[in-house]
Design a protein around this motif. Structure first.
Motif, PDB file in Angstrom:
ATOM      1  N   SER A 152     -23.320  18.114-130.735  1.00  0.00           N
ATOM      2  CA  SER A 152     -23.368  17.137-131.951  1.00  0.00           C
ATOM      3  C   SER A 152     -24.268  17.963-133.079  1.00  0.00           C
ATOM      4  CB  SER A 152     -23.814  15.693-131.847  1.00  0.00           C
ATOM      5  OG  SER A 152     -25.218  15.688-131.366  1.00  0.00           O
ATOM      6  N   ARG A 153     -25.532  18.484-132.735  1.00  0.00           N
ATOM      7  CA  ARG A 153     -25.958  19.150-133.768  1.00  0.00           C
ATOM      8  C   ARG A 153     -25.359  20.219-134.454  1.00  0.00           C
ATOM      9  NH1 ARG A 153     -31.692  20.698-132.175  1.00  0.00           N
ATOM     10  NH2 ARG A 153     -30.605  21.754-130.448  1.00  0.00           N
ATOM     11  N   SER A 154     -24.645  20.926-133.683  1.00  0.00           N
ATOM     12  CA  SER A 154     -23.909  22.168-134.288  1.00  0.00           C
ATOM     13  C   SER A 154     -22.676  21.838-134.834  1.00  0.00           C
ATOM     14  CB  SER A 154     -23.343  23.156-133.294  1.00  0.00           C
ATOM     15  OG  SER A 154     -22.563  22.401-132.214  1.00  0.00           O
ATOM     16  N   ALA A 155     -21.993  20.459-134.678  1.00  0.00           N
ATOM     17  CA  ALA A 155     -21.006  19.642-135.132  1.00  0.00           C
ATOM     18  C   ALA A 155     -21.449  19.210-136.740  1.00  0.00           C
ATOM     19  CB  ALA A 155     -20.261  18.590-134.445  1.00  0.00           C
ATOM     20  N   ASN A 156     -22.805  18.715-136.753  1.00  0.00           N
ATOM     21  CA  ASN A 156     -23.333  18.347-137.864  1.00  0.00           C
ATOM     22  C   ASN A 156     -23.652  19.539-138.780  1.00  0.00           C
ATOM     23  OD1 ASN A 156     -24.608  16.539-139.652  1.00  0.00           O
ATOM     24  ND2 ASN A 156     -26.692  16.726-138.735  1.00  0.00           N
ATOM     25  N   GLU A 157     -24.211  20.627-138.221  1.00  0.00           N
ATOM     26  CA  GLU A 157     -24.533  21.628-139.143  1.00  0.00           C
ATOM     27  C   GLU A 157     -23.178  22.456-139.650  1.00  0.00           C
ATOM     28  OE1 GLU A 157     -26.481  24.432-136.421  1.00  0.00           O
ATOM     29  OE2 GLU A 157     -28.302  23.298-136.211  1.00  0.00           O
ATOM     30  N   ARG A 158     -21.978  22.226-139.082  1.00  0.00           N
ATOM     31  CA  ARG A 158     -20.815  22.912-139.372  1.00  0.00           C
ATOM     32  C   ARG A 158     -20.441  21.932-140.585  1.00  0.00           C
ATOM     33  NH1 ARG A 158     -19.467  23.792-134.076  1.00  0.00           N
ATOM     34  NH2 ARG A 158     -18.415  21.824-133.926  1.00  0.00           N
ATOM     35  N   HIS A 159     -20.404  20.504-140.546  1.00  0.00           N
ATOM     36  CA  HIS A 159     -20.069  19.622-141.416  1.00  0.00           C
ATOM     37  C   HIS A 159     -21.017  19.867-142.655  1.00  0.00           C
ATOM     38  CE1 HIS A 159     -18.781  15.944-143.246  1.00  0.00           C
ATOM     39  NE2 HIS A 159     -20.166  15.620-143.736  1.00  0.00           N
ATOM     40  N   LYS A 160     -22.127  20.190-142.633  1.00  0.00           N
ATOM     41  CA  LYS A 160     -23.144  20.509-143.754  1.00  0.00           C
ATOM     42  C   LYS A 160     -22.793  21.875-144.440  1.00  0.00           C
ATOM     43  CE  LYS A 160     -27.502  18.127-142.377  1.00  0.00           C
ATOM     44  NZ  LYS A 160     -28.775  18.394-141.791  1.00  0.00           N
ATOM     45  N   GLU A 161     -22.162  22.569-143.679  1.00  0.00           N
ATOM     46  CA  GLU A 161     -21.807  24.101-144.111  1.00  0.00           C
ATOM     47  C   GLU A 161     -20.556  23.832-145.016  1.00  0.00           C
ATOM     48  OE1 GLU A 161     -21.425  26.825-140.922  1.00  0.00           O
ATOM     49  OE2 GLU A 161     -23.642  27.014-140.757  1.00  0.00           O
ATOM     50  N   GLU A 162     -19.562  23.222-144.469  1.00  0.00           N
ATOM     51  CA  GLU A 162     -18.423  22.834-145.135  1.00  0.00           C
ATOM     52  C   GLU A 162     -18.663  22.170-146.417  1.00  0.00           C
ATOM     53  OE1 GLU A 162     -15.795  20.820-141.906  1.00  0.00           O
ATOM     54  OE2 GLU A 162     -15.740  22.551-140.978  1.00  0.00           O
ATOM     55  N   THR A 190     -21.220  22.065-148.380  1.00  0.00           N
ATOM     56  CA  THR A 190     -21.858  23.010-149.159  1.00  0.00           C
ATOM     57  C   THR A 190     -20.850  23.909-149.785  1.00  0.00           C
ATOM     58  OG1 THR A 190     -24.145  22.797-147.805  1.00  0.00           O
ATOM     59  CG2 THR A 190     -23.791  24.788-149.200  1.00  0.00           C
ATOM     60  N   ILE A 191     -20.056  24.372-148.888  1.00  0.00           N
ATOM     61  CA  ILE A 191     -18.882  25.257-149.391  1.00  0.00           C
ATOM     62  C   ILE A 191     -18.020  24.886-150.395  1.00  0.00           C
ATOM     63  CG2 ILE A 191     -16.649  26.343-148.584  1.00  0.00           C
ATOM     64  CD1 ILE A 191     -18.246  27.406-146.250  1.00  0.00           C
ATOM     65  N   GLN A 192     -17.571  23.544-150.069  1.00  0.00           N
ATOM     66  CA  GLN A 192     -16.753  22.716-151.052  1.00  0.00           C
ATOM     67  C   GLN A 192     -17.667  22.400-152.438  1.00  0.00           C
ATOM     68  OE1 GLN A 192     -13.704  22.023-150.819  1.00  0.00           O
ATOM     69  NE2 GLN A 192     -13.809  22.982-148.823  1.00  0.00           N
ATOM     70  N   ALA A 240     -21.556  31.726-157.559  1.00  0.00           N
ATOM     71  CA  ALA A 240     -20.900  30.622-156.603  1.00  0.00           C
ATOM     72  C   ALA A 240     -20.389  31.050-155.504  1.00  0.00           C
ATOM     73  CB  ALA A 240     -20.224  29.649-157.191  1.00  0.00           C
ATOM     74  N   TRP A 241     -19.502  32.217-155.534  1.00  0.00           N
ATOM     75  CA  TRP A 241     -18.727  32.900-154.502  1.00  0.00           C
ATOM     76  C   TRP A 241     -19.440  33.771-153.474  1.00  0.00           C
ATOM     77  CZ3 TRP A 241     -14.567  30.592-152.888  1.00  0.00           C
ATOM     78  CH2 TRP A 241     -13.492  30.028-153.836  1.00  0.00           C
ATOM     79  N   LYS A 242     -20.661  34.240-154.169  1.00  0.00           N
ATOM     80  CA  LYS A 242     -21.507  35.132-152.990  1.00  0.00           C
ATOM     81  C   LYS A 242     -22.261  33.985-152.425  1.00  0.00           C
ATOM     82  CE  LYS A 242     -22.415  39.099-156.060  1.00  0.00           C
ATOM     83  NZ  LYS A 242     -23.442  39.868-156.820  1.00  0.00           N
ATOM     84  N   LYS A 243     -22.645  32.862-152.930  1.00  0.00           N
ATOM     85  CA  LYS A 243     -23.352  31.750-152.060  1.00  0.00           C
ATOM     86  C   LYS A 243     -22.632  31.323-150.759  1.00  0.00           C
ATOM     87  CE  LYS A 243     -26.494  30.532-155.816  1.00  0.00           C
ATOM     88  NZ  LYS A 243     -26.719  29.504-156.617  1.00  0.00           N
ATOM     89  N   ASP A 297     -20.852  31.472-145.278  1.00  0.00           N
ATOM     90  CA  ASP A 297     -19.773  31.652-144.273  1.00  0.00           C
ATOM     91  C   ASP A 297     -19.350  32.957-144.479  1.00  0.00           C
ATOM     92  OD1 ASP A 297     -17.771  31.951-142.472  1.00  0.00           O
ATOM     93  OD2 ASP A 297     -16.425  30.238-143.515  1.00  0.00           O
ATOM     94  N   LYS A 298     -19.703  34.058-144.019  1.00  0.00           N
ATOM     95  CA  LYS A 298     -19.441  35.641-144.324  1.00  0.00           C
ATOM     96  C   LYS A 298     -18.172  35.944-143.998  1.00  0.00           C
ATOM     97  CE  LYS A 298     -20.998  37.476-140.123  1.00  0.00           C
ATOM     98  NZ  LYS A 298     -21.774  38.350-139.316  1.00  0.00           N
ATOM     99  N   ARG A 299     -16.974  35.009-143.296  1.00  0.00           N
ATOM    100  CA  ARG A 299     -15.758  35.211-143.040  1.00  0.00           C
ATOM    101  C   ARG A 299     -14.894  34.367-143.774  1.00  0.00           C
ATOM    102  NH1 ARG A 299     -14.884  37.797-138.141  1.00  0.00           N
ATOM    103  NH2 ARG A 299     -13.193  36.191-137.601  1.00  0.00           N
ATOM    104  N   ASN A 300     -15.368  33.699-144.932  1.00  0.00           N
ATOM    105  CA  ASN A 300     -14.513  32.897-145.681  1.00  0.00           C
ATOM    106  C   ASN A 300     -13.398  33.908-146.453  1.00  0.00           C
ATOM    107  OD1 ASN A 300     -13.864  31.551-148.300  1.00  0.00           O
ATOM    108  ND2 ASN A 300     -14.901  29.643-147.045  1.00  0.00           N
TER     109      ASN A 300
END
Length: 164
Positions: free
Chosen positions: A34-44, A46-48, A67-70, A75-78
């Motif tokens: 759940s923590r990793s799912a929460n982290e993924r949600h935060k990353e998504e 942030t990316i948005q 912004a794109w560098k950030k 997510d280095k694979r975006n």
């Protein structure tokens, strides 16, 4: 005795941190998931937010590039960041090589997820551009790879446009 008292005091101040740290790393699997799912949600999220910033600024502007560098730092694979930033950097002569490398990465599943979709006509333009750039730099192996890919994509898109 003063030194041993100091060591005891130091141990007592550090020990709780070590114990807490070890307890955090030994969380039950369902809490880790759940923590990793929460982290993924935060990353998504942030990316948005970063994508909104990027798209609200002119192409090639410092704000858009930043912004794109950030996005890539999150997510280095975006794929979208590789293509958009690569295209923007390509137009800036000191950064053209970096832009080409990012565009090349968009075809490589080891570097981006997902890879660029061959069904889009823009993919042909990117492959042809990379092939031409590499040919101009006398990097013929890479030039051939991307030029041949562009040729195959041109056949695909010529066929698909004739059907409509």
């Amino acid at each position: 005795k003063r030194f041993s008292g100091f060591l005891l005091l130091l141990y007592l101040s550090v020990a709780p941190c070590v114990v807490i740290s070890s307890l955090q790393s030994e969380a039950p699997p369902h809490l880790q998931q759940s923590r990793s799912a929460n982290e993924r949600h935060k990353e998504e999220h942030t990316i948005q937010q970063l994508k909104q910033i990027a798209y609200n600024h002119p192409d090639g502007s410092a704000e858009m590039i930043s912004a794109w560098k950030k996005v890539l730092s999150v997510d280095k694979r975006n794929l979208e960041a590789h293509v958009t930033l690569g295209w923007a950097l390509l137009t800036s002569s000191p950064h053209a090589e970096m832009g080409i490398q990012m565009l090349e990465a968009s075809f490589d599943s080891a570097r981006v997820t997902p890879t660029i979709d061959f069904r889009f006509p823009q993919t042909f333009v990117i492959a042809a551009t990379v092939g031409r750039y590499r040919a101009q730099r006398s990097e013929y192996t890479k030039a051939k790879k991307f030029t041949e890919l562009a040729l195959e994509l041109s056949k695909l898109h010529t066929t698909s446009t004739k059907k409509h």
